[in-house]
Design a protein around this motif. Structure first.
Motif, PDB file in Angstrom:
ATOM      1  N   ALA A 126       0.839  -1.209   0.000  1.00  0.00           N
ATOM      2  CA  ALA A 126       0.000   0.000   0.000  1.00  0.00           C
ATOM      3  C   ALA A 126       0.869   1.253   0.000  1.00  0.00           C
ATOM      4  O   ALA A 126       0.599   2.223  -0.717  1.00  0.00           O
ATOM      5  N   ILE A 127       1.921   1.234   0.826  1.00  0.00           N
ATOM      6  CA  ILE A 127       2.824   2.387   0.883  1.00  0.00           C
ATOM      7  C   ILE A 127       3.498   2.608  -0.458  1.00  0.00           C
ATOM      8  O   ILE A 127       3.641   3.746  -0.937  1.00  0.00           O
ATOM      9  N   ILE A 128       3.902   1.512  -1.103  1.00  0.00           N
ATOM     10  CA  ILE A 128       4.568   1.648  -2.410  1.00  0.00           C
ATOM     11  C   ILE A 128       3.628   2.276  -3.431  1.00  0.00           C
ATOM     12  O   ILE A 128       4.017   3.160  -4.202  1.00  0.00           O
ATOM     13  N   PHE A 129       2.354   1.829  -3.446  1.00  0.00           N
ATOM     14  CA  PHE A 129       1.395   2.407  -4.387  1.00  0.00           C
ATOM     15  C   PHE A 129       1.199   3.904  -4.130  1.00  0.00           C
ATOM     16  O   PHE A 129       1.098   4.704  -5.064  1.00  0.00           O
ATOM     17  N   ILE A 130       1.146   4.278  -2.863  1.00  0.00           N
ATOM     18  CA  ILE A 130       0.979   5.698  -2.536  1.00  0.00           C
ATOM     19  C   ILE A 130       2.185   6.502  -3.016  1.00  0.00           C
ATOM     20  O   ILE A 130       2.045   7.580  -3.604  1.00  0.00           O
ATOM     21  N   LEU A 131       3.404   5.979  -2.775  1.00  0.00           N
ATOM     22  CA  LEU A 131       4.605   6.682  -3.209  1.00  0.00           C
ATOM     23  C   LEU A 131       4.656   6.814  -4.727  1.00  0.00           C
ATOM     24  O   LEU A 131       5.032   7.857  -5.263  1.00  0.00           O
ATOM     25  N   VAL A 132       4.278   5.742  -5.435  1.00  0.00           N
ATOM     26  CA  VAL A 132       4.263   5.810  -6.899  1.00  0.00           C
ATOM     27  C   VAL A 132       3.295   6.880  -7.380  1.00  0.00           C
ATOM     28  O   VAL A 132       3.589   7.655  -8.302  1.00  0.00           O
ATOM     29  N   ALA A 133       2.129   6.955  -6.749  1.00  0.00           N
ATOM     30  CA  ALA A 133       1.152   7.975  -7.139  1.00  0.00           C
ATOM     31  C   ALA A 133       1.694   9.379  -6.918  1.00  0.00           C
ATOM     32  O   ALA A 133       1.513  10.278  -7.753  1.00  0.00           O
ATOM     33  N   ILE A 134       2.377   9.568  -5.778  1.00  0.00           N
ATOM     34  CA  ILE A 134       2.950  10.887  -5.494  1.00  0.00           C
ATOM     35  C   ILE A 134       4.019  11.237  -6.522  1.00  0.00           C
ATOM     36  O   ILE A 134       4.085  12.365  -7.039  1.00  0.00           O
ATOM     37  N   ILE A 135       4.885  10.270  -6.849  1.00  0.00           N
ATOM     38  CA  ILE A 135       5.954  10.522  -7.822  1.00  0.00           C
ATOM     39  C   ILE A 135       5.375  10.868  -9.180  1.00  0.00           C
ATOM     40  O   ILE A 135       5.812  11.801  -9.860  1.00  0.00           O
ATOM     41  N   VAL A 136       4.325  10.116  -9.606  1.00  0.00           N
ATOM     42  CA  VAL A 136       3.686  10.411 -10.894  1.00  0.00           C
ATOM     43  C   VAL A 136       3.114  11.821 -10.897  1.00  0.00           C
ATOM     44  O   VAL A 136       3.239  12.572 -11.880  1.00  0.00           O
ATOM     45  N   LEU A 137       2.484  12.216  -9.796  1.00  0.00           N
ATOM     46  CA  LEU A 137       1.906  13.552  -9.704  1.00  0.00           C
ATOM     47  C   LEU A 137       2.986  14.628  -9.805  1.00  0.00           C
ATOM     48  O   LEU A 137       2.831  15.623 -10.518  1.00  0.00           O
ATOM     49  N   ILE A 138       4.102  14.420  -9.092  1.00  0.00           N
ATOM     50  CA  ILE A 138       5.196  15.398  -9.126  1.00  0.00           C
ATOM     51  C   ILE A 138       5.767  15.504 -10.532  1.00  0.00           C
ATOM     52  O   ILE A 138       5.996  16.613 -11.055  1.00  0.00           O
ATOM     53  N   LEU A 139       6.001  14.357 -11.174  1.00  0.00           N
ATOM     54  CA  LEU A 139       6.549  14.379 -12.536  1.00  0.00           C
ATOM     55  C   LEU A 139       5.600  15.057 -13.507  1.00  0.00           C
ATOM     56  O   LEU A 139       6.014  15.816 -14.391  1.00  0.00           O
ATOM     57  N   TRP A 140       4.293  14.795 -13.336  1.00  0.00           N
ATOM     58  CA  TRP A 140       3.304  15.422 -14.216  1.00  0.00           C
ATOM     59  C   TRP A 140       3.338  16.938 -14.081  1.00  0.00           C
ATOM     60  O   TRP A 140       3.309  17.676 -15.065  1.00  0.00           O
ATOM     61  N   ARG A 141       3.419  17.411 -12.852  1.00  0.00           N
ATOM     62  CA  ARG A 141       3.476  18.859 -12.637  1.00  0.00           C
ATOM     63  C   ARG A 141       4.744  19.456 -13.222  1.00  0.00           C
ATOM     64  O   ARG A 141       4.726  20.529 -13.820  1.00  0.00           O
ATOM     65  N   GLN A 142       5.896  18.762 -13.063  1.00  0.00           N
ATOM     66  CA  GLN A 142       7.150  19.277 -13.610  1.00  0.00           C
ATOM     67  C   GLN A 142       7.105  19.356 -15.126  1.00  0.00           C
ATOM     68  O   GLN A 142       7.605  20.299 -15.727  1.00  0.00           O
ATOM     69  N   VAL A 143       6.497  18.342 -15.754  1.00  0.00           N
ATOM     70  CA  VAL A 143       6.397  18.357 -17.219  1.00  0.00           C
ATOM     71  C   VAL A 143       5.610  19.561 -17.695  1.00  0.00           C
ATOM     72  O   VAL A 143       6.007  20.281 -18.620  1.00  0.00           O
ATOM     73  N   TRP A 144       4.475  19.810 -17.058  1.00  0.00           N
ATOM     74  CA  TRP A 144       3.672  20.955 -17.482  1.00  0.00           C
ATOM     75  C   TRP A 144       4.355  22.272 -17.185  1.00  0.00           C
ATOM     76  O   TRP A 144       4.236  23.241 -17.946  1.00  0.00           O
ATOM     77  N   GLN A 145       5.074  22.354 -16.073  1.00  0.00           N
ATOM     78  CA  GLN A 145       5.821  23.572 -15.778  1.00  0.00           C
ATOM     79  C   GLN A 145       6.862  23.853 -16.845  1.00  0.00           C
ATOM     80  O   GLN A 145       7.042  24.981 -17.285  1.00  0.00           O
ATOM     81  N   LYS A 146       7.568  22.793 -17.272  1.00  0.00           N
ATOM     82  CA  LYS A 146       8.578  22.974 -18.316  1.00  0.00           C
ATOM     83  C   LYS A 146       7.942  23.410 -19.621  1.00  0.00           C
ATOM     84  O   LYS A 146       8.467  24.253 -20.345  1.00  0.00           O
ATOM     85  N   VAL A 147       6.773  22.826 -19.952  1.00  0.00           N
ATOM     86  CA  VAL A 147       6.093  23.215 -21.185  1.00  0.00           C
ATOM     87  C   VAL A 147       5.718  24.685 -21.147  1.00  0.00           C
ATOM     88  O   VAL A 147       5.913  25.438 -22.115  1.00  0.00           O
ATOM     89  N   LEU A 148       5.170  25.125 -20.002  1.00  0.00           N
ATOM     90  CA  LEU A 148       4.780  26.533 -19.875  1.00  0.00           C
ATOM     91  C   LEU A 148       5.990  27.453 -19.923  1.00  0.00           C
ATOM     92  O   LEU A 148       5.960  28.524 -20.538  1.00  0.00           O
TER      93      LEU A 148
END
Length: 861
Positions: free
Chosen positions: A420-442
């Motif tokens: 369960a902890i691993i799934f939560i960490l993966v979700a957080i990492i995906v969210l952070i990466l998604w935000r960074q990608v959009w920030q770079k695009v902007l």
């Protein structure tokens, strides 16, 4: 006379005896080469870079690591003794009034590991105007193991440090010598009964060597015709009788001795102060034995020994060292032997690097063999990794029957929680990466609106070649925010450059373009925490036009690594290193345009820039881009890329290196022609040769400017000298700890060579060919002064920055570098023209080269 055993008993007589002796004063400047970096230690623990706050004010030091002898109340407990904090009642206060003869009260800090501490700060209890208690004086005690406490003494033998004069100002004091400790105690001192409260901070960096003590024979006295030279370890904090035991001192104080050991970095001390030395007549065995004790078992890679090599006075680096290793309690039977290659023709002091071949040890005993009558060391440092052992115990027999299985219900529950902890960490990492990608695009979209330049990192941190587009506009010269960082409090009249220029009427018209929120944007279109291979500082790199990166590749031969023999490390950074090497068979791999004045069978001296295998993807890309661009630079006065090693890690680029080293060190070892040089029998450089050197630098810069390259760090430290005064412009200076004092740190961003920079580069962040012209004027000033003095040596870094404001205001109050003694008016006029306020009025490198070349031919400069 017996060898000096300590500082306190000898300081007065020695200062009096040698007060007339010449000394060299080297000012310290702030600069970040990385938290260290490293630096090997050699670099890391040098006083001028190891000045980071260790966590009292920032909170990194936990409350449980701060203790005290007593406290007045719970609200004045030890945890409130943090510099610049107003929590609780505003400070640590002892329970009782401090008396003149009472040194029982103390505030103690546990740093959890050994640290190299160079600076301390203190403050009283202000509490918003309610409190008025402070320590006018204090002492410091320190310990590396928590049991043996050592009283700190200054280089003059004083224990008491002047503290505060009010309850609110922060007072910072350099620890000279610095200390290596895990535990530090501040002990208030008074000359009358008074209430005392303190807030404190420690500044330094982690002690990566792990060395807790060295035992060695006591240093000896050398008798010269004019005066004696005392080669004792005057700051050793262990016991000194006939030998030194259980302490650290001059060999770990972060100060490397000068080429001439009779001079010192420290003011008003005796000849030989920076070195510990021994005479071979005192050692029938032919060697000096030094034992090093460490905090734990380590995996040792190298040892660096800074040796004097002034063989005119029968001083040489050791000819051989034999090292024994102790892992637990027993010494290994087979020692390691190493014989350095030390040039007989070079009297410069230098680090000798000893390969320790990954031996595991908690103690090392080394026997250094004499090569001449005297052997002098000023620093010894170690590079190592913590030794790793398999600590899992052997599984004992449980006595369970073979068919008995333990209950695994708890194991299933534990596994479920971990999943369960691993799934939560993966979700957080995906969210952070998604935000960074959009920030770079902007960010990229906004940059395209402002600027159509293609930005590329041209070089690593310490390689400061830069290339500007022909059509660069004002908006293309913007950089990310950077504020000037100062550890020491400045005077009330000091203004930050960003604040200074915003107040200038002339600047107000363009302030919106170049400054946001009062902060100058250092000029590149896209920057970059560029952690370069040979530097350890963030140094932004301007844009590179498309044609240079997209043009036809220049084929570079893959050079066999086995043909490289490493001689000396020239520089080091977070992701890589620069080494001086000998290359066998280089002629077979060379472009025919590159000529060597060496027969084909002889090895060629080269510089190898090496990217560490753990470098990140950005660093690797930058490294490959630099190879691509450097392969296109072809000029007799620019260092050439000769070959590469990129088929496997570590990636390497091999460049030319000149046998006489960099121009700064070369000229500083010479004197102008004249009667004084004849009397001292010193090596000389003629005025015509100085002009020839300057003409070659102008020629190389003319070539770079024709390509719209901006070097940004032109100085004598970045020029190499070959035979017959041949000069080639390079970019190794920033990576060398030797020149760390030439760079000024900008918080979180970069280090800048402000004493060579134009006013617009410092205040507005503009780096152009015109700013390189300014730096050429400073470089010419260095050459004509034989590099004996740093530019604006009479000014602090802050005053240099303030002086740039005077250039901007142009009210005739700016300070220019003075005309060198042997400089004719015509050459000084060239310098002054390089320092004109208006960039369009400065001469081009073509004009400078033509003027110097003509003057050199006709001999009327």
């Amino acid at each position: 006379m017996e060898p000096l055993a300590g500082l306190a008993s000898n300081t007065a007589t020695q200062e009096q005896h040698f007060s007339s002796m010449p000394v060299i004063i080297i000012p310290l400047y702030f600069q970040t080469l990385t938290p260290f970096v490293i630096l090997s230690w050699t670099d890391l623990n040098s006083n001028c870079v190891c000045r980071y706050p260790l966590g009292m004010s920032g909170g990194q030091i936990q409350d449980e690591d701060i203790s005290a002898s007593s406290q007045w109340s719970e609200s004045t407990a030890a945890r409130y003794g943090r510099l610049d904090f107003e929590e609780g009642d505003g400070a640590w206060c002892p329970e009782i009034t401090v008396e003149p003869d009472n040194l029982k009260e103390f505030l103690q800090i546990d740093l959890r590991s050994l640290h190299f501490i160079t600076l301390v700060g203190t403050q009283g209890r202000h509490a918003g105007g309610i409190g008025n208690e402070f320590a006018q004086m204090y002492k410091i005690k320190y310990s590396r193991d928590g049991s043996r406490w050592i009283s700190w003494r200054s280089r003059q033998g004083k224990q008491v440090i002047e503290g505060n004069r009010n309850a609110y100002d922060i007072v910072l004091k350099d620890l000279e010598p610095p200390i290596i400790a895990r535990y530090v105690r501040f002990m208030p001192v008074t000359d009358h009964s008074m209430n005392v409260c303190m807030r404190v901070e420690l500044y330094g960096c982690e002690w990566l060597d792990g060395l807790v003590s060295y035992n060695a024979p006591a240093g000896e006295q050398m008798t010269l015709p004019s005066y004696p030279v005392y080669l004792n370890d005057s700051v050793y904090d262990g016991a000194i009788i006939y030998s030194m035991t259980e302490g650290l001192g001059q060999l770990t104080d972060g100060v490397c001795g000068l080429d001439d050991f009779t001079h010192s970095h420290v003011y008003n001390v005796w000849p030989g102060y920076d070195y510990v030395g021994w005479n071979n007549e005192s050692f029938p065995s032919g060697y000096v034995e030094i034992m090093f004790e460490f905090d734990r078992t380590r995996n040792f890679t190298t040892m660096k020994v800074h040796c004097n090599n002034m063989f005119s006075l029968h001083v040489k680096a050791f000819r051989q060292v034999v090292c024994y290793f102790r892992s637990e309690t027993n010494w290994e039977a087979l020692p390691l032997s190493f014989s350095p290659v030390v040039g007989e023709t070079n009297p410069s002091a230098r680090f000798v690097t000893v390969n320790l071949a990954n031996h595991m040890a908690s103690a090392i005993k080394c026997q250094f063999y004499f090569a001449d009558a005297w052997m002098l060391f000023s620093e010894i440092t170690f590079q190592s990794d913590t030794a790793m052992y398999n600590t899992t115990p052997t599984q004992p027999k449980t006595g369970l029957p073979a068919n008995t299985q333990p209950d695994d219900s708890n194991t299933r529950l534990l596994i479920g929680c971990l999943v369960a902890i691993i799934f939560i960490l993966v979700a957080i990492i995906v969210l952070i990466l998604w935000r960074q990608v959009w920030q770079k695009v902007l960010e990229k979209a906004s940059r395209r609106i402002l600027d159509d330049e293609l930005t590329a990192s041209l070089s690593i941190q310490s390689e400061t070649f830069a290339y500007n587009h022909n059509q660069s506009s004002t908006t293309s010269e913007q950089e990310s925010n950077a504020t000037y960082d100062h550890i020491f409090p400045l005077g009330p009249d000091y203004q930050e450059p960003s604040h200074l220029i915003c107040k200038l009427p002339e600047f107000a018209q363009n302030s919106e373009e170049l400054v946001q929120d009062g902060v100058p944007h250092y000029a590149e279109a896209e920057i970059v925490n560029l952690q370069g291979v040979t530097g350890s500082n963030t140094y932004a790199i301007p844009a590179v036009t498309m044609d240079l990166l997209s043009g036809k590749d220049v084929t570079m031969e893959e050079f066999p690594r086995k043909l490289l023999t490493f001689k000396e490390k020239l520089g080091e950074g977070q992701f890589g290193e620069v080494h001086l090497c000998e290359a066998e068979g280089m002629h077979e791999f060379m472009n025919k345009e590159v000529l060597f004045d060496i027969s084909e069978g002889q090895p060629v001296l080269v510089a190898v820039k090496m990217l560490r295998s753990d470098a990140n993807k950005n660093a690797r890309n930058d490294f490959l881009k630099e190879i691509k661009i450097m392969s296109r630079l072809k000029d007799p006065n620019i260092i050439r890329l000769l070959a590469v090693c990129i088929h496997s890690d570590p990636l390497c680029m091999i460049t030319e290196y000149m046998e006489n080293g960099d121009l700064n060190q070369f000229l500083s070892r010479h004197e102008p022609e004249g009667q004084l040089a004849l009397l001292s029998n010193a090596s000389t450089v003629s005025f015509n040769n100085q002009c020839y050197i300057a003409t070659q630098i102008a020629s190389g810069m003319k070539y770079l400017s024709s390509l719209n390259f901006v070097h940004r760090d032109l100085a004598t430290r970045n020029c190499l000298v070959g035979k017959n005064f041949t000069i080639k412009i390079a970019d190794f200076g920033m990576s060398r700890n030797l020149y760390s004092g030439d760079y000024y740190r900008i918080q979180g961003r970069a280090v800048l060579p402000i004493r060579w920079m134009s006013w617009e580069s410092i205040l507005l962040g503009k780096f152009t060919t015109a700013s390189d012209v300014w730096a050429f004027g400073v470089t010419l000033w260095e050459i004509l002064n034989f590099c004996k003095e740093q530019p604006y040596s009479q000014l602090t870094d802050e005053q240099v920055i303030e002086n740039t404001g005077e250039f901007f205001r142009d009210q005739k109050r700016q300070i220019y570098l003075p005309q060198p003694v042997l400089c004719p008016d015509s050459l000084y006029k060239i310098m002054l023209s390089c320092w004109r306020r208006n960039t369009k009025e400065r001469p081009s490198f073509q004009e400078i080269h033509q003027a110097l070349h003509t003057a050199l031919i006709w001999g009327h400069v």
